[in-house]
Design a protein around this motif. Structure first.
Motif, PDB file in Angstrom:
ATOM      1  N   GLU A  90       0.812  -1.216   0.000  1.00  0.00           N
ATOM      2  CA  GLU A  90       0.000   0.000   0.000  1.00  0.00           C
ATOM      3  C   GLU A  90       0.849   1.271   0.000  1.00  0.00           C
ATOM      4  N   TYR A  91       2.162   1.116   0.132  1.00  0.00           N
ATOM      5  CA  TYR A  91       3.052   2.276   0.051  1.00  0.00           C
ATOM      6  C   TYR A  91       2.903   2.978  -1.316  1.00  0.00           C
ATOM      7  N   SER A  92       2.752   2.200  -2.365  1.00  0.00           N
ATOM      8  CA  SER A  92       2.598   2.787  -3.704  1.00  0.00           C
ATOM      9  C   SER A  92       1.298   3.567  -3.845  1.00  0.00           C
ATOM     10  N   LEU A  93       0.321   3.253  -2.921  1.00  0.00           N
ATOM     11  CA  LEU A  93      -0.945   3.968  -2.971  1.00  0.00           C
ATOM     12  C   LEU A  93      -0.763   5.467  -2.722  1.00  0.00           C
ATOM     13  N   TYR A 130      -1.964  -5.981  -2.294  1.00  0.00           N
ATOM     14  CA  TYR A 130      -1.113  -4.912  -1.798  1.00  0.00           C
ATOM     15  C   TYR A 130      -1.290  -4.627  -0.309  1.00  0.00           C
ATOM     16  N   ILE A 131      -2.280  -5.328   0.336  1.00  0.00           N
ATOM     17  CA  ILE A 131      -2.446  -5.199   1.785  1.00  0.00           C
ATOM     18  C   ILE A 131      -1.888  -6.459   2.442  1.00  0.00           C
ATOM     19  N   ILE A 132      -0.886  -6.285   3.278  1.00  0.00           N
ATOM     20  CA  ILE A 132      -0.218  -7.415   3.941  1.00  0.00           C
ATOM     21  C   ILE A 132      -1.138  -7.972   5.030  1.00  0.00           C
ATOM     22  N   SER A 142      -5.470  -2.472   8.336  1.00  0.00           N
ATOM     23  CA  SER A 142      -4.863  -2.014   7.095  1.00  0.00           C
ATOM     24  C   SER A 142      -5.931  -1.692   6.038  1.00  0.00           C
ATOM     25  N   VAL A 143      -6.963  -2.576   5.991  1.00  0.00           N
ATOM     26  CA  VAL A 143      -8.044  -2.330   5.039  1.00  0.00           C
ATOM     27  C   VAL A 143      -8.782  -1.034   5.379  1.00  0.00           C
ATOM     28  N   MET A 149      -7.899   6.220   3.040  1.00  0.00           N
ATOM     29  CA  MET A 149      -7.044   6.929   2.096  1.00  0.00           C
ATOM     30  C   MET A 149      -7.711   7.062   0.731  1.00  0.00           C
ATOM     31  N   ILE A 150      -8.322   5.960   0.262  1.00  0.00           N
ATOM     32  CA  ILE A 150      -8.935   5.994  -1.061  1.00  0.00           C
ATOM     33  C   ILE A 150     -10.121   6.941  -1.076  1.00  0.00           C
TER      34      ILE A 150
END
Length: 607
Positions: A90-93, A130-132, A142-143, A149-150
């Motif tokens: 999710e870093y790339s997000l 992309y979510i660990i 994380s979700v 964020m989204i």
């Protein structure tokens, strides 16, 4: 509903609500776009055309390709599972927001919004990539963080897109105002400059309607703008897609052509245009000047200046003119130069005064009519007909007349010792006599230069305005002060006799058109006899202009004309030459007197 009532503040409910709001914010407009496109294909084509305009008018191709490559790369990193690599998490997000904001600002919301919806579909489907997922609690955390964020990204992108669209609308409106004349909505001179740089130009054409200024004074400012809009509509029907019309009130109509047009045909079409205003049908003559030379097209300001001057000549000659590298100043002074030289002559009192003799038919008496000239820097001579036309348009007739009077009085004051009885005739315009302070200014000049009014004859042109009460009172005041009044160009007006009955004047000057044809035209001879009889009834002296030969002189003397003027009698000469001529006459008179005194009764000379 059971979960919502018992576990409303759980992470799962929060995640569901985040995605629900995100769907409402982005999915509903996207579905509306699809349904409307299917329902109305025409609207879809307009939408795609708008997208194409945004892509073409937006950033350069290199920027667009780079942006799309970066977006594809980020999307690939997010939907591809690759353990223990940070860029695939999710870093790339985090990089999506600046990239999408850049796209919303530089490309446009209409392009970015559908791309963002499709990206959200991929992100929602490939969440596990992309979510660990270490354990259930950390996974839900994380979700929840990613969904927040989204949602924030979506909200920011939508608001940014709305603001950018609004700003673009404002900028488009400002640009339109900057490029257009506010009263007509036509492109202005700034638009012409921008289009000259942007598009290919084969020809510039300038339209001039001088009478529009006078008609605007009669009908009001609205008349000008409505006429311009109607004329432009007429011109657009002629040129269609071959040119664009630009308008600036101070510069007239300018047409930029993409192809070389038939200027003569356009000139004829322009001048057959008729404008309907409050029941009146008006045709206003247009002067047309054009240029196709690159040396002019590359310097717009100079080209417009020269075209303006050339269009003035076109209006006088009644034909369109093509601007060349040698026009317009080789054979005619431009209107701007005329206006400049006129103002300079008034301010510095530097008119060139010419004097034309008027002699009596029953003796050696004479006086001189003052005529004016203006000499430009390059020694071109400007004559009264042109000077008076420019002065009338500029509202300087009164200032011109006062200046000529003062220059004449100054000259008379300078010859007060050598020729103290000289008489001069000065032309006055009826517009000047209508000024309330004109008579006071003239009287002040009489006192300033110590000129007796009996030495001055004021000539006034016969025209409609001399029926004005102010003009009649001014003439009475001048005549009552001792100056003589002459009615100039009598017979040229449409109601000469009726005006003459109202006016009290001393001299009647017959219009030269009757004198010039008096030998061959019976009507002219009868008219001159009639004018003489009317003048005698009014106790007026008669002056005949345009006496160009001996035969005309003889027939005028037989008719009883009192004064003669014309090239046969004497051509206009600078007033300065009258001084030397007077001095020579005085010297000759003194020499003759000495000679008479020297002769003795025996006929011998006294030493």
């Amino acid at each position: 509903m059971s979960i919502a009532t018992s576990h409303f503040f759980t992470q799962q409910t929060f995640i569901n609500l985040q995605w629900l709001m995100n769907s409402c914010l982005t999915g509903i407009p996207f579905c509306y776009l699809l349904f409307r496109s299917l329902n109305k294909p025409g609207w879809c084509r307009l939408y795609l055309k708008h997208v194409k305009v945004l892509l073409v008018s937006g950033p350069g191709t290199l920027y667009l390709v780079t942006w799309f490559c970066l977006m594809l790369s980020i999307t690939y990193f997010l939907i591809t599972a690759y353990d223990n690599t940070l860029i695939y998490t999710e870093y790339s997000l985090l990089w999506l927001l600046p990239m999408m904001l850049w796209g919303a600002v530089c490309i446009g919301h209409s392009v970015i919004s559908p791309l963002w919806v499709m990206m959200l579909m991929l992100l929602s489907y490939y969440t596990n990539n992309y979510i660990i997922s270490a354990d259930e609690n950390s996974y839900l955390h994380s979700v929840a963080l990613v969904s927040s964020m989204i949602f924030i990204f979506s909200l920011t992108i939508v608001l940014t897109g709305v603001l950018v669209n609004r700003n673009r609308s404002y900028l488009s409106r400002i640009k339109q105002l900057f490029r257009s004349e506010p009263n007509t909505g036509l492109p202005n001179f700034q638009a012409l400059k921008m289009d000259m740089r942007k598009y290919s130009t084969e020809c510039l054409c300038y339209l001039r309607c001088t009478e529009l200024n006078k008609l605007e004074q009669v009908h009001g400012t609205e008349f000008r703008f409505e006429f311009v809009k109607a004329l432009c509509a007429h011109v657009n029907d002629i040129i269609r897609d071959t040119g664009t019309i630009y308008y600036t009130p101070g510069q007239g109509l300018i047409i930029r052509f993409n192809v070389i047009p038939d200027i003569l045909a356009l000139y004829k079409m322009f001048n057959v245009f008729r404008f309907n205003w409050n029941g009146f049908e008006l045709g206003i003559p247009c002067g047309v000047a054009s240029t196709t030379e690159n040396v002019h097209l590359q310097n717009l300001f100079q080209a417009v200046k020269l075209l303006n001057a050339q269009s003035y000549i076109s209006l006088l000659q009644g034909q369109p003119l093509l601007l060349s590298s040698h026009s317009p100043g080789d054979y005619m002074v431009s209107e701007a130069m005329l206006r400049h030289e006129l103002q300079k002559a008034i301010d510095s009192q530097s008119f060139m005064l010419m004097a034309q003799p008027i002699i009596s038919t029953c003796g050696q008496m004479r006086y001189h009519e003052i005529l004016i000239r203006v000499k430009t820097i390059d020694n071109k001579m400007i004559f009264p007909d042109t000077i008076l036309l420019v002065a009338k348009e500029a509202g300087l007739l009164s200032s011109l007349d006062i200046t000529v009077i003062e220059q004449t009085f100054r000259f008379m004051h300078s010859i007060r010792h050598s020729d103290p009885t000289s008489q001069f005739s000065i032309n006055l315009m009826p517009d000047s006599l209508n000024k309330t302070d004109f008579i006071d200014n003239v009287c002040a000049l009489f006192r300033k230069y110590n000129i007796t009014p009996q030495r001055i004859i004021f000539e006034i042109i016969e025209s409609e305005i001399i029926n004005n009460a102010n003009v009649i009172e001014s003439l009475k005041a001048l005549r009552g002060g001792g100056a003589k009044i002459a009615i100039d160009d009598f017979g040229a007006g449409s109601s000469s006799y009726s005006r003459l009955r109202m006016l009290e004047a001393d001299i009647l000057k017959i219009d030269g058109s009757f004198i010039r044809n008096i030998l061959d035209d019976e009507f002219s001879r009868s008219s001159v006899r009639s004018f003489c009889e009317v003048a005698k009834l009014k106790n007026m002296e008669v002056v005949a202009e345009f006496v160009e030969n001996e035969e005309i002189e003889k027939i005028l003397i037989d008719m009883g004309i009192d004064w003669l003027q014309g090239y046969y009698i004497g051509k206009p000469v600078p007033v300065e030459t009258l001084v030397s001529g007077t001095q020579r006459a005085v010297k000759m008179e003194r020499a003759n007197l000495l000679l008479e005194q020297a002769v003795q009764p025996t006929g011998q000379y006294d030493e």
